[in-house]
Scaffold this active site. Structure first.
Site, PDB file in Angstrom:
ATOM      1  N   THR A  39       0.739  -1.087   0.047  1.00 36.20           N
ATOM      2  CA  THR A  39       0.139  -0.044   0.039  1.00 36.20           C
ATOM      3  C   THR A  39       0.924   1.216   0.086  1.00 36.20           C
ATOM      4  O   THR A  39       2.106   1.041  -0.665  1.00 36.20           O
ATOM      5  CB  THR A  39      -0.937  -0.141   1.150  1.00 36.20           C
ATOM      6  N   THR A  40       0.434   2.269   0.834  1.00 36.58           N
ATOM      7  CA  THR A  40       0.758   3.633   0.380  1.00 36.58           C
ATOM      8  C   THR A  40       2.080   4.108  -0.027  1.00 36.58           C
ATOM      9  O   THR A  40       2.983   3.899   0.684  1.00 36.58           O
ATOM     10  CB  THR A  40       0.195   4.534   1.555  1.00 36.58           C
TER      11      THR A  40
END
Length: 264
Positions: A39-40
């Site tokens: 993710t991010t």
């Protein structure tokens, strides 16, 4: 295989592999790709170029699959690529992209322009569309220092993508992944056009901290284990990974500020 090795060289390594051994391409490896998702990723321009940072968590459903995965890489001497999505496929695409840029430079005797790199990556993502529609999506973020920019102060550039290979130039900053909504909100509040290196590092680390505060798939800095975001810069002198000791000081400063203002 021999006839491909002796044929006139193409400037695209991906095209060569597609002709010689298509089973080695990332989208052909999708069935063997690991379930975990990364993710991010955040990126922001600053006075000397561009900075990119990624958290270290990979998730598999509601489980933490890995606490120290790396999602930000140097694509070549002047560009960075960050990955979100199916981790196994994403890492293979990054590796192929790195070889693609090196292969082009050897065949053509010159580096691709930053726009050219962005286009090549878009082609690779488009090649993964079938697997993306089955849940193995890869959404990268590309950032780099544009050697052809007329003004070095605006040479830091960022490109985002969609799962179909759409390529979109971004202004100032951008984020991708499950925590991107929260990270982008932080970037809007913290980013300034006159940021120096120290200020830019703090902005991206704080944006990841805010993302981790609201998104369970994004990992915050782990002081106990000494696990901090992977942060890299691209400037006129090349790409550089920020030392963990420097990141540790930034993280402690952010935590001290948040402790003083727990509701902020």
């Amino acid at each position: 295989m021999l006839r491909y090795a002796t044929a006139p060289g193409s400037s695209s390594f991906a095209e060569f592999v597609r002709a010689a051994s298509p089973e080695l391409l990332p989208h052909r490896l999708a069935e063997h790709a690991s379930v975990p998702h990364g993710t991010t990723i955040v990126a922001a321009t600053y006075r000397d170029g561009v900075v990119m940072a990624g958290d270290r968590r990979a998730t598999a459903g509601n489980l933490i699959a890995q606490r120290d995965i790396e999602k930000v890489f140097a694509a070549d001497d002047y560009s960075l690529v960050g990955i979100a999505g199916a981790a196994g496929v994403a890492v293979e695409i990054v590796r192929l992209f790195q070889v693609e840029l090196e292969h082009y430079e050897k065949i053509e005797g010159t580096q691709l322009t930053l726009d050219g790199k962005a286009n090549r990556l878009a082609t690779m993502i488009r090649g993964n569309l079938g697997e993306a529609l089955q849940g193995l999506a890869v959404v990268p973020l590309l950032a780099g220092f544009d050697l052809d920019a007329p003004d070095p102060a605006s040479a830091g550039r960022i490109f985002s993508y969609d799962i179909a290979g759409g390529r979109y130039p971004e202004q100032y900053f951008h984020s991708v992944g499950s925590g991107s909504l929260f990270a982008r909100g932080a970037l809007k509040k913290l980013w300034r056009p006159d940021l120096d290196r120290e200020g830019a590092l703090r902005v991206v680390v704080e944006a990841l901290y805010d993302a981790a505060d609201d998104d369970s798939a994004t990992g915050g800095p782990d002081i106990t284990r000494g696990i901090y975001p992977v942060v890299m810069t691209a400037t006129s002198t090349g790409t550089e990974r920020v030392d963990p000791a420097e990141l540790g000081d930034i993280v402690r400063s952010i935590l001290a500020d948040r402790e003083a203002r727990p509701g902020a």
